[in-house]
Design a protein around this motif. Sequence first.
Motif, PDB file in Angstrom:
ATOM      1  N   HIS A  58       0.830  -1.221   0.000  1.00  0.00           N
ATOM      2  CA  HIS A  58       0.000   0.000   0.000  1.00  0.00           C
ATOM      3  C   HIS A  58       0.858   1.263   0.000  1.00  0.00           C
ATOM      4  N   LYS A 150      -9.004  -0.869  -5.866  1.00  0.00           N
ATOM      5  CA  LYS A 150      -9.284  -0.115  -4.633  1.00  0.00           C
ATOM      6  C   LYS A 150     -10.532   0.728  -4.796  1.00  0.00           C
ATOM      7  N   PHE A 152     -13.014   3.585  -2.350  1.00  0.00           N
ATOM      8  CA  PHE A 152     -13.062   4.417  -1.145  1.00  0.00           C
ATOM      9  C   PHE A 152     -14.521   4.618  -0.752  1.00  0.00           C
ATOM     10  N   HIS A 181     -11.186   1.270   1.346  1.00  0.00           N
ATOM     11  CA  HIS A 181     -10.918   2.251   2.407  1.00  0.00           C
ATOM     12  C   HIS A 181     -12.230   2.375   3.159  1.00  0.00           C
ATOM     13  N   VAL A 236      -8.309  -2.208   3.682  1.00  0.00           N
ATOM     14  CA  VAL A 236      -6.964  -1.623   3.776  1.00  0.00           C
ATOM     15  C   VAL A 236      -6.824  -0.852   5.092  1.00  0.00           C
ATOM     16  N   HIS A 237      -5.629  -0.623   5.465  1.00  0.00           N
ATOM     17  CA  HIS A 237      -5.235   0.165   6.649  1.00  0.00           C
ATOM     18  C   HIS A 237      -6.228   0.117   7.816  1.00  0.00           C
ATOM     19  N   SER A 286      -5.836   9.268   7.332  1.00  0.00           N
ATOM     20  CA  SER A 286      -7.164   8.669   7.464  1.00  0.00           C
ATOM     21  C   SER A 286      -7.101   7.196   7.093  1.00  0.00           C
TER      22      SER A 286
HETATM   23 ZN    ZN Z   1      -7.175   4.781   2.237  1.00  0.00          ZN
END
Ligand code: ZN
Length: 463
Positions: A58, A150, A152, A181, A236-237, A286
């Motif tokens: 990432h 990806k 969001f 996300h 993710v994250h 974020s």
């Molecule tokens: Zn992100």
Amino acid sequence: MSVLFKNGLVVTSSGSRISDVLVEGGKIKCVGTGLADRADEVVDATGKYLLPGAIDTHTHLDMPFMGTTSADDWKSGSIAAACGGTTTILDFSLQGKGETLRDAVERQKGKADGKTVVDYSIHPGVTDARPDVIDEVKKAVNEYGTPSFKIFLFYPFRVDDYAMIRLLEETRKHGGLVQVHAETFDVITRMDELNAAEGRLTPFDHARAHTVLAEEAAIERTISAVEFTGSRIYIVHLSSGQGLARIEKARHRGLRVYAETCPQYLTLTEDRYREANWGGAKYVMSPPLRPQSSCDKLWLGLRDGSVQTVGTDHCPFNFTGQKDMNGKDDYRKIPNGAPGIETMLMLMHSEGVVKGRISLEQLVEVTSTGSARMFGLANKGSITAGKDADIVVFDPKRKFTITKDRLHQNVDYTPWEGFEMTGMPELVYSRGKRVAEWSDNSMKFVGKVGEGRFVKREPIPFI
Ligand code: ZN
Ligand code: DUC
Ligand code: ZN
């Protein structure tokens, strides 16, 4: 060109043993004991670990974002990666208005080729899920070599649940993977309004606005979409213990919900937003940093397998000149992101393995082997005959204090300034060529700019 690594502890995700590793033509030729010293270069790895090069799942290199561009381009970013023991970069390229996925991939390839010093691939970011873009998923998986997509649920380029569902259906058919996300836009927008009405606009208020509930609510939406479609998703994250609990519950119900976390969510806490002299802006990202209880839960998730990978979300902006461009009086205008591409492996070893939170084998799993499996990198991710010779000779005893000046990232701070490391890369090889080495108390880049290649990834089996 051949290289023989002698007597190193070869670490795989399922076990470790002292062995020699012979590399020829950029590939691992064999792993065994007592291999004859017939090679162009012989490296004595006694007392060292031989790790597969880390895969950063990432990154955001040279990315236009919030009125500026992330501070590392492919040259500086990939040199930093190499010096930290990362030999494959998976970067995002967001589809612009009217663009196809191919446009997005080619745009980022154009920035990387000729500059990157290690191998890379691209995750196209879907911002406009038009019918022709949904149709293009099949080609992206099978022809472009980019099987991960990806989306969001936050930011102006977020998608709605219909788009998420269509992408989940299409990736299910073709061996793709949707990455999300997971933060709910409407919750954060309302929190921003409430903060603004009360004049709460400091970096700490960024963390307050991006409440854990915004992450939890978005994760629940993605879980419902997975259940509805019978597909799978990768968060993710992941930043919070509460978010992880929701993922674990879904996994126990048999749903395929995977998660990535980042060194910052494992090793830094929300107290950082209180740093003096507006220093909290360095950590405006974020999702934001959370309390220590979340760090502890995420380590446990890595240990028990409910979090599968670690990536950095490397998205660097200079403290002076970028973070403070428009946002001095209003956190909503601070470019979101922080650097980390160079420090992943050392932090995961020092804070993870040395402190007994994960094993050495788990380190290899979450920084390399599991990431290769998750993202269709057939030739990466382990020290096994036939794979690319992406190898880190790692000295588990070497001490290193992280300071910005000893790193190669093109940014004026590191979130881990002053952290004491035990264990550092000593030599780093990308497809059998040395790209970084320890010298004079820090890592030095010794490779050639432009030698990294785009890696065509495989479809990801639906298991
Ligand atoms: Zn992100
Ligand atoms: N989060 C960040 O902090 N920066 C880049 C994009 C993201 O999702
Ligand atoms: Zn990101």
